[in-house]
Motif scaffolding. Structure first.
Motif, PDB file in Angstrom:
ATOM      1  N   ASN A 149       0.427   7.433  21.202  1.00  0.00           N
ATOM      2  CA  ASN A 149       0.992   6.140  21.635  1.00  0.00           C
ATOM      3  C   ASN A 149       2.273   6.023  20.265  1.00  0.00           C
ATOM      4  N   TRP A 150       2.996   7.050  20.369  1.00  0.00           N
ATOM      5  CA  TRP A 150       4.054   7.142  19.444  1.00  0.00           C
ATOM      6  C   TRP A 150       5.097   5.969  19.388  1.00  0.00           C
ATOM      7  N   GLY A 151       5.141   5.526  20.654  1.00  0.00           N
ATOM      8  CA  GLY A 151       5.995   4.155  20.509  1.00  0.00           C
ATOM      9  C   GLY A 151       5.726   3.198  19.751  1.00  0.00           C
ATOM     10  N   TYR A 152       4.451   2.908  19.560  1.00  0.00           N
ATOM     11  CA  TYR A 152       4.112   1.784  18.458  1.00  0.00           C
ATOM     12  C   TYR A 152       3.853   2.584  17.046  1.00  0.00           C
ATOM     13  N   SER A 153       3.702   3.619  16.967  1.00  0.00           N
ATOM     14  CA  SER A 153       3.241   4.368  15.769  1.00  0.00           C
ATOM     15  C   SER A 153       3.867   3.901  14.507  1.00  0.00           C
ATOM     16  N   TRP A 154       5.225   3.513  14.505  1.00  0.00           N
ATOM     17  CA  TRP A 154       5.912   3.484  13.352  1.00  0.00           C
ATOM     18  C   TRP A 154       5.924   1.925  12.965  1.00  0.00           C
ATOM     19  N   VAL A 155       5.022   0.932  13.721  1.00  0.00           N
ATOM     20  CA  VAL A 155       4.928  -0.487  13.248  1.00  0.00           C
ATOM     21  C   VAL A 155       3.997  -0.491  12.026  1.00  0.00           C
ATOM     22  N   PRO A 156       2.911   0.274  12.292  1.00  0.00           N
ATOM     23  CA  PRO A 156       1.883   0.105  11.129  1.00  0.00           C
ATOM     24  C   PRO A 156       2.147   1.046  10.041  1.00  0.00           C
ATOM     25  N   VAL A 157       3.312   1.629   9.903  1.00  0.00           N
ATOM     26  CA  VAL A 157       3.805   2.268   8.785  1.00  0.00           C
ATOM     27  C   VAL A 157       4.810   1.410   8.103  1.00  0.00           C
ATOM     28  N   VAL A 158       5.712   0.986   9.046  1.00  0.00           N
ATOM     29  CA  VAL A 158       6.852  -0.001   8.326  1.00  0.00           C
ATOM     30  C   VAL A 158       6.364  -1.314   7.839  1.00  0.00           C
ATOM     31  N   GLY A 159       5.662  -1.937   8.809  1.00  0.00           N
ATOM     32  CA  GLY A 159       5.060  -3.409   8.467  1.00  0.00           C
ATOM     33  C   GLY A 159       4.417  -3.454   7.190  1.00  0.00           C
ATOM     34  N   PRO A 160       3.264  -2.521   6.864  1.00  0.00           N
ATOM     35  CA  PRO A 160       2.569  -2.355   5.584  1.00  0.00           C
ATOM     36  C   PRO A 160       3.690  -2.245   4.464  1.00  0.00           C
ATOM     37  N   LEU A 161       4.540  -1.427   4.552  1.00  0.00           N
ATOM     38  CA  LEU A 161       5.323  -0.897   3.621  1.00  0.00           C
ATOM     39  C   LEU A 161       6.241  -2.118   3.126  1.00  0.00           C
ATOM     40  N   VAL A 162       6.745  -2.975   4.036  1.00  0.00           N
ATOM     41  CA  VAL A 162       7.416  -4.148   4.135  1.00  0.00           C
ATOM     42  C   VAL A 162       6.548  -5.388   3.215  1.00  0.00           C
ATOM     43  N   GLY A 163       5.534  -5.452   3.670  1.00  0.00           N
ATOM     44  CA  GLY A 163       4.524  -6.436   3.379  1.00  0.00           C
ATOM     45  C   GLY A 163       4.270  -6.055   1.939  1.00  0.00           C
ATOM     46  N   GLY A 164       3.753  -4.863   1.514  1.00  0.00           N
ATOM     47  CA  GLY A 164       3.465  -4.531  -0.043  1.00  0.00           C
ATOM     48  C   GLY A 164       4.776  -4.733  -0.726  1.00  0.00           C
ATOM     49  N   ALA A 165       6.031  -4.368  -0.291  1.00  0.00           N
ATOM     50  CA  ALA A 165       7.453  -4.601  -1.124  1.00  0.00           C
ATOM     51  C   ALA A 165       7.539  -6.129  -1.419  1.00  0.00           C
ATOM     52  N   LEU A 166       7.388  -6.824  -0.451  1.00  0.00           N
ATOM     53  CA  LEU A 166       7.600  -8.295  -0.465  1.00  0.00           C
ATOM     54  C   LEU A 166       6.564  -8.996  -1.536  1.00  0.00           C
ATOM     55  N   ALA A 167       5.277  -8.594  -1.463  1.00  0.00           N
ATOM     56  CA  ALA A 167       4.200  -9.029  -2.385  1.00  0.00           C
ATOM     57  C   ALA A 167       4.659  -8.583  -3.849  1.00  0.00           C
ATOM     58  N   ALA A 168       5.125  -7.500  -4.082  1.00  0.00           N
ATOM     59  CA  ALA A 168       5.423  -6.948  -5.251  1.00  0.00           C
ATOM     60  C   ALA A 168       6.998  -7.689  -5.939  1.00  0.00           C
ATOM     61  N   LEU A 169       7.340  -8.047  -5.147  1.00  0.00           N
ATOM     62  CA  LEU A 169       8.941  -8.779  -5.347  1.00  0.00           C
ATOM     63  C   LEU A 169       8.402 -10.315  -5.828  1.00  0.00           C
ATOM     64  N   LEU A 170       7.726 -10.798  -5.290  1.00  0.00           N
ATOM     65  CA  LEU A 170       7.145 -12.218  -5.575  1.00  0.00           C
ATOM     66  C   LEU A 170       6.508 -12.192  -6.875  1.00  0.00           C
ATOM     67  N   SER A 171       5.603 -10.964  -6.998  1.00  0.00           N
ATOM     68  CA  SER A 171       4.876 -11.107  -8.284  1.00  0.00           C
ATOM     69  C   SER A 171       5.825 -10.739  -9.361  1.00  0.00           C
ATOM     70  N   LEU A 172       7.022 -10.219  -9.131  1.00  0.00           N
ATOM     71  CA  LEU A 172       7.893 -10.023 -10.068  1.00  0.00           C
ATOM     72  C   LEU A 172       8.471 -11.563 -10.493  1.00  0.00           C
ATOM     73  N   ALA A 173       8.673 -12.280  -9.616  1.00  0.00           N
ATOM     74  CA  ALA A 173       9.284 -13.484  -9.846  1.00  0.00           C
ATOM     75  C   ALA A 173       8.776 -14.529 -10.177  1.00  0.00           C
ATOM     76  N   LEU A 174       7.135 -14.480 -10.178  1.00  0.00           N
ATOM     77  CA  LEU A 174       6.299 -15.421 -10.400  1.00  0.00           C
ATOM     78  C   LEU A 174       6.207 -15.655 -12.267  1.00  0.00           C
ATOM     79  N   PRO A 175       6.063 -16.797 -12.736  1.00  0.00           N
ATOM     80  CA  PRO A 175       5.927 -17.011 -14.089  1.00  0.00           C
ATOM     81  C   PRO A 175       4.661 -16.219 -14.531  1.00  0.00           C
ATOM     82  N   ALA A 176       4.690 -15.630 -15.735  1.00  0.00           N
ATOM     83  CA  ALA A 176       3.648 -14.989 -16.470  1.00  0.00           C
ATOM     84  C   ALA A 176       2.480 -15.832 -16.514  1.00  0.00           C
ATOM     85  N   SER A 177       1.277 -15.497 -16.205  1.00  0.00           N
ATOM     86  CA  SER A 177       0.005 -16.327 -16.423  1.00  0.00           C
ATOM     87  C   SER A 177      -0.241 -16.350 -17.813  1.00  0.00           C
TER      88      SER A 177
END
Length: 248
Positions: free
Chosen positions: A220-248
């Motif tokens: 199912n190679w036509g779909y195979s890139w989605v569960p690779v790219v999606g998680p990498l984007v999600g991880g990057a967005l969470a990290a960017l938000l973490s950097l932007a949040l005020p320190a606890s």
């Protein structure tokens, strides 16, 4: 920790994660097993504690077991970029090894299974309703939840009164297992919640090129890139938000 040690521990930990995670799916799906028709919750619980097992063993390297976690930690400045390729390599190697060990465990069941063409789903994810953009969004959201918990979950610190406040660190790797479990039960319906590029791509490669399952389907190679790219984007967005949040 040296590059070689990172590779070794991530390989072992990820192999255990994938062996046990794909193993619970095989137990539920294949005929002539003790867990046949175990159901979705059975599978989700198995995956959650597969994370606990693999992460506990891979503690010396920080137990990433997931390129999206590694990327997120690197962006958040919690792991040096020069170590990232060795994490990635260990995670992918471990995922392939774990998938092959799962196949070996259930070899007789694979031989007797009456729908070998439909066995890719034991090892890799697929959407219930194909739609590239929204499938991608689902994987981004699921991985974002995982990474923001990892990055922002309270850890041990000493209060103003000098008394330790352990936060979620007292749970150890059980904490992340609980998060993976709730992601699976709440967000896993549309795409099967890969939330980990190695978890999906490594077993997909092993299935397509290494497993001698007679009559098996394609990768199912036509779909195979989605569960690779999606998680990498999600991880990057969470990290960017973490950097932007005020320190606890």
């Amino acid at each position: 920790m040296g590059y070689g040690a990172i590779f070794v521990w991530e390989t072992i930990g990820t192999a255990l994660l994938i062996l046990l995670g794909t193993g619970v799916v095989a137990n539920a799906v294949l005929k002539n097993t003790n867990g046949n028709n175990g159901g979705t919750l059975f599978i989700n619980v198995g995956w959650g504690f597969a994370v606990f097992t693999g992460a506990s063993v891979a503690n010396p390297s920080g137990a990433h077991l997931n390129p999206a976690v590694t990327l997120g930690l690197a962006i958040a400045k919690k792991v040096s970029w020069d170590k990232v390729p060795f994490y990635f390599a260990g995670e992918m190697a471990g995922a392939i090894i774990g998938a092959m060990l799962c196949w070996a465990t259930y070899k007789l069941q694979f031989d007797k299974h009456d729908e070998p063409q439909n066995t890719l789903g034991i090892f890799s994810t697929a959407p219930r309703i194909p739609g590239t953009a929204w499938n991608l969004v689902t994987e981004i959201i699921g991985t974002f939840v995982l990474l923001i918990w990892i990055l922002e979950s309270p850890t041990v610190k000493t209060g103003t009164d000098g008394i330790p406040q352990f936060g979620n660190s007292a749970l150890g790797y059980a904490g992340v297992a609980f998060v993976v479990l709730v992601i699976g039960t709440s967000l896993g319906g549309p795409t099967g919640y890969a939330i980990n590029p190695a978890r999906d791509l490594g077993p997909r490669l092993a299935y397509a090129f290494l497993m001698p399952i007679k009559g098996k389907g394609d990768g199912n190679w036509g779909y195979s890139w989605v569960p690779v790219v999606g998680p990498l984007v999600g991880g990057a967005l969470a990290a960017l938000l973490s950097l932007a949040l005020p320190a606890s």
